[in-house]
Enzyme design. Structure first.
Site, PDB file in Angstrom:
ATOM      1  N   GLU A 183       0.956  -7.630  11.438  1.00 38.99           N
ATOM      2  CA  GLU A 183       0.568  -7.418  10.038  1.00 38.99           C
ATOM      3  C   GLU A 183       1.705  -6.795   9.232  1.00 38.99           C
ATOM      4  OE1 GLU A 183      -2.880  -4.824  10.616  1.00 38.99           O
ATOM      5  OE2 GLU A 183      -1.725  -3.152   9.814  1.00 38.99           O
ATOM      6  N   HIS A 224     -15.318  -5.561  10.201  1.00 38.44           N
ATOM      7  CA  HIS A 224     -14.995  -4.214  10.687  1.00 38.44           C
ATOM      8  C   HIS A 224     -16.275  -3.460  10.992  1.00 38.44           C
ATOM      9  CE1 HIS A 224     -10.705  -3.432   9.022  1.00 38.44           C
ATOM     10  NE2 HIS A 224     -10.824  -4.660   9.497  1.00 38.44           N
ATOM     11  N   ARG A 245      -0.401 -11.856  13.055  1.00 39.10           N
ATOM     12  CA  ARG A 245      -1.267 -11.330  11.994  1.00 39.10           C
ATOM     13  C   ARG A 245      -0.585 -11.243  10.625  1.00 39.10           C
ATOM     14  NH1 ARG A 245      -5.466  -9.311  11.684  1.00 39.10           N
ATOM     15  NH2 ARG A 245      -4.889  -7.200  11.049  1.00 39.10           N
ATOM     16  N   HIS A 296      -3.797 -10.745   8.515  1.00 38.57           N
ATOM     17  CA  HIS A 296      -4.215  -9.408   8.087  1.00 38.57           C
ATOM     18  C   HIS A 296      -5.141  -9.543   6.872  1.00 38.57           C
ATOM     19  CE1 HIS A 296      -2.555  -5.231   6.656  1.00 38.57           C
ATOM     20  NE2 HIS A 296      -3.701  -5.110   7.299  1.00 38.57           N
ATOM     21  N   ARG A 332     -14.497  -6.272  14.858  1.00 34.87           N
ATOM     22  CA  ARG A 332     -13.514  -5.259  15.300  1.00 34.87           C
ATOM     23  C   ARG A 332     -14.224  -3.930  15.432  1.00 34.87           C
ATOM     24  NH1 ARG A 332      -8.396  -2.731  11.780  1.00 34.87           N
ATOM     25  NH2 ARG A 332      -9.819  -1.025  11.363  1.00 34.87           N
ATOM     26  N   HIS A 342      -3.174   0.630  15.939  1.00 37.52           N
ATOM     27  CA  HIS A 342      -2.229   1.146  14.952  1.00 37.52           C
ATOM     28  C   HIS A 342      -0.969   1.734  15.606  1.00 37.52           C
ATOM     29  CE1 HIS A 342      -5.724   0.892  12.121  1.00 37.52           C
ATOM     30  NE2 HIS A 342      -4.753   0.382  11.401  1.00 37.52           N
ATOM     31  N   TRP A 378       1.632   5.486  12.716  1.00 35.29           N
ATOM     32  CA  TRP A 378       0.369   5.052  12.100  1.00 35.29           C
ATOM     33  C   TRP A 378       0.350   3.547  12.167  1.00 35.29           C
ATOM     34  CZ3 TRP A 378      -4.316   6.337  10.672  1.00 35.29           C
ATOM     35  CH2 TRP A 378      -5.055   5.388   9.950  1.00 35.29           C
ATOM     36  N   GLU A 434      -9.237 -11.677   9.457  1.00 35.97           N
ATOM     37  CA  GLU A 434      -9.820 -10.345   9.232  1.00 35.97           C
ATOM     38  C   GLU A 434     -10.508 -10.321   7.862  1.00 35.97           C
ATOM     39  OE1 GLU A 434      -6.931  -7.201   9.005  1.00 35.97           O
ATOM     40  OE2 GLU A 434      -8.438  -5.641   9.346  1.00 35.97           O
ATOM     41  N   TYR A 472     -10.810   7.141  12.188  1.00 35.43           N
ATOM     42  CA  TYR A 472     -11.851   6.247  11.686  1.00 35.43           C
ATOM     43  C   TYR A 472     -13.250   6.842  11.467  1.00 35.43           C
ATOM     44  CZ  TYR A 472      -8.272   3.335  13.527  1.00 35.43           C
ATOM     45  OH  TYR A 472      -7.073   2.789  13.811  1.00 35.43           O
ATOM     46  N   ASN A 495       0.812  -1.210   0.000  1.00 36.41           N
ATOM     47  CA  ASN A 495       0.000   0.000   0.000  1.00 36.41           C
ATOM     48  C   ASN A 495       0.854   1.272   0.000  1.00 36.41           C
ATOM     49  OD1 ASN A 495      -2.208   1.620   0.256  1.00 36.41           O
ATOM     50  ND2 ASN A 495      -2.780   0.927   2.316  1.00 36.41           N
ATOM     51  N   ASP A 549      -6.186  -3.458   1.343  1.00 34.53           N
ATOM     52  CA  ASP A 549      -5.006  -3.296   0.482  1.00 34.53           C
ATOM     53  C   ASP A 549      -4.305  -4.622   0.203  1.00 34.53           C
ATOM     54  OD1 ASP A 549      -4.650  -2.254   3.378  1.00 34.53           O
ATOM     55  OD2 ASP A 549      -2.642  -2.950   2.861  1.00 34.53           O
ATOM     56  N   ASP A 575      -8.135  -2.295  17.103  1.00 34.92           N
ATOM     57  CA  ASP A 575      -6.819  -2.027  16.502  1.00 34.92           C
ATOM     58  C   ASP A 575      -6.354  -0.636  16.917  1.00 34.92           C
ATOM     59  OD1 ASP A 575      -4.565  -1.900  14.925  1.00 34.92           O
ATOM     60  OD2 ASP A 575      -5.573  -2.430  13.053  1.00 34.92           O
ATOM     61  N   GLU A 615      -4.982  -5.053  19.092  1.00 34.01           N
ATOM     62  CA  GLU A 615      -3.992  -5.243  18.036  1.00 34.01           C
ATOM     63  C   GLU A 615      -3.066  -4.045  17.909  1.00 34.01           C
ATOM     64  OE1 GLU A 615      -5.875  -5.522  14.198  1.00 34.01           O
ATOM     65  OE2 GLU A 615      -3.987  -5.116  13.204  1.00 34.01           O
TER      66      GLU A 615
HETATM   67  C1  GCO Z   1      -5.802  -3.753   9.690  1.00 34.05           C
HETATM   68  C2  GCO Z   1      -4.714  -2.778   9.304  1.00 34.05           C
HETATM   69  C3  GCO Z   1      -5.150  -1.729   8.385  1.00 34.05           C
HETATM   70  C4  GCO Z   1      -3.919  -0.946   7.852  1.00 34.05           C
HETATM   71  C5  GCO Z   1      -3.723  -1.037   6.399  1.00 34.05           C
HETATM   72  C6  GCO Z   1      -2.448  -0.339   5.976  1.00 34.05           C
HETATM   73  O1  GCO Z   1      -5.735  -4.239  10.798  1.00 34.05           O
HETATM   74  O2  GCO Z   1      -6.658  -4.019   8.871  1.00 34.05           O
HETATM   75  O3  GCO Z   1      -4.122  -2.225  10.441  1.00 34.05           O
HETATM   76  O4  GCO Z   1      -6.055  -0.972   9.126  1.00 34.05           O
HETATM   77  O5  GCO Z   1      -4.056   0.388   8.156  1.00 34.05           O
HETATM   78  O6  GCO Z   1      -3.679  -2.375   6.015  1.00 34.05           O
HETATM   79  O7  GCO Z   1      -2.101  -0.594   4.668  1.00 34.05           O
HETATM   80 MG    MG Z   2      -4.149  -3.632  11.935  1.00 28.07          MG
END
Ligand code: GCO
Ligand code: MG
Length: 405
Positions: free
Chosen positions: A264, A122, A285, A314, A147, A214, A405, A341, A159, A37, A318, A212, A238
């Site tokens: 991830e 989600h 993940r 994951h 989630r 991040h 992030w 997920e 979000y 991504n 993306d 999550d 997460e």
């Molecule tokens: C998830 C990931 C996404 C990421 C994305 C970045 O748990 O699905 O954290 O939220 O932000 O995949 O490319």
């Molecule tokens: Mg994530």
């Protein structure tokens, strides 16, 4: 069976994807996903300039040797770009092997360990009320694991609040440079337990909940969060903090019984090794695309199983449907599978370019027994959706400091 040609396609049916197709002299081909991504074309260059020329004429059956050759043999090992390239080649070779054997890939891995793949949906919103309403919909749709993410009052841009309520996934292609979002750990920690309290009050404890973060907390803040969430018994929290220092996860672990998911962004088993062998995490993940393919993920699953760590690959938008199908096969096989997920089957454009057979029933995904991965990619239709340069958002504290992030 020799590798005759390998082509790389970049298309954007809703968002950018990098797809690899390996052609053999027996007329059988295989597909892999090489999407990173926001850095898509770097993987294309790595594949076209440095990987593909070394593979023409090699035996497509030698999946393990090709993986070792591209990984150990490269001198410059690991990293997101090279592992996504290797991952795409590896997944495509498993696809080919399955087609030649006349078996779905999960059979080559050891066969099914379960009837279907349990997924987590989600559920987002710009307020707790909105998240709770959306959770009700997800439960009615049959999801067993969800989630929850919510925008934080007085913090713009988390979000569900960007660009007229779109979530950040939908920003692809709409801005030429990375959008910026503001983060405040204090406001977040003051707010987020209430979301889970409300969810439990309304829906009880049978629905499994994840969250999550991040990587936005320090280890001790993550430990505080874990403790605050304990009464709401999450399936996992997460990416609470970055994984550059695995000892940070020891701090979290020592303070809370809230289960922990991570990985991830892992590119190799070695990223995961200290976290797993020290039992700092509960779910790993790593994705087939970013972790170097099915070959290392099978090893990761077996290693994780020794420490009671379960797989929760994951599944963000993306990762292309090719990666999704690779995960379906791994998830059906892995004895220590936890949860997958899942963000839905995507847009009509996406399903025009990638076609595959997967059915969602009561929060579980079923696939059929098509040999290989069971996915097709229409390269002619893909041309209708050219690449668009695009980025994930960047996070800053309220005083402007760049944040994770
Ligand atoms: C998830 C990931 C996404 C990421 C994305 C970045 O748990 O699905 O954290 O939220 O932000 O995949 O490319
Ligand atoms: Mg994530």
């Amino acid at each position: 069976m020799k590798i005759e040609d390998i082509k790389v396609y970049v298309c954007s049916p809703g968002r950018n994807f990098v797809t690899v197709k390996i052609f053999t002299d027996e007329g059988v081909y295989g597909l892999g996903d090489a999407t990173v991504n926001g850095r898509e074309l770097a993987v294309v260059a790595y594949l076209e300039e440095h990987v593909i020329p070394c593979l023409i004429g090699r035996d497509a059956h030698q999946i393990e040797d090709i993986w070792q050759y591209l990984s150990k043999g490269a001198y410059w090992q690991n990293g997101a770009i090279s592992m996504a390239a290797i991952g795409a080649i590896d997944v495509a070779l498993w696809d080919i092997k399955g087609k030649i054997a006349g078996l779905p890939v999960y059979q080559l891995l050891g066969g099914k360990s379960r009837r279907a793949v349990t997924v987590y949906a989600h559920v987002n919103g710009s307020s707790i009320d909105e998240v709770i309403d959306n959770l009700e919909i997800a439960i009615k749709e049959g999801y067993k694991v969800v989630r929850l993410q919510s925008a934080i009052p007085s913090l713009e841009g988390t979000y569900g609040t960007l660009d007229g309520k779109k979530n950040y996934y939908e920003l692809q292609g709409s801005r030429p440079l990375p959008p910026e979002q503001i983060w405040s750990t204090t406001k977040y920690l003051n707010f987020i337990p209430e979301l889970f309290k409300r969810a439990r009050e309304k829906f009880g404890y049978d629905i499994e909940l994840c969250h999550d973060i991040h990587s936005r907390l320090t280890p001790i803040e993550a430990a505080q969060l874990g403790k605050m969430l304990e009464p709401y018994r999450l399936k996992f929290m997460e990416d609470t903090t970055t994984y550059d220092n695995p000892e940070g996860y020891k701090i979290i672990r020592n303070h809370t019984t809230t289960p922990i998911a991570l990985g991830e962004k892992f590119n190799t088993i070695w990223d995961a090794k200290p976290l797993i062998e020290n039992q700092y995490i509960d779910f790993v993940r790593t994705a087939a695309t970013h972790g170097g393919g099915i070959t290392p993920l099978k090893k990761l699953a077996d290693f994780a199983a020794l420490y009671h760590v379960r797989m929760a690959p994951h599944g963000a938008p993306d990762l292309s449907p090719v990666c999704f199908m690779a995960h379906m096969h791994l998830d059906l096989w892995a004895p220590n599978f936890g949860v997958q997920e899942f963000i839905g089957f995507g847009t009509p454009e996406l399903n025009e370019v990638f076609t595959y057979n997967a059915t969602l029933k009561e929060g579980e995904i079923y696939i059929d027994d098509t040999p290989g991965l069971g996915i097709e990619f229409n390269e002619d239709l893909a041309k209708k959706y050219p690449y668009k340069r695009s980025y994930l958002p960047v996070s800053r504290l309220e005083d402007g400091t760049l944040w994770n992030w």
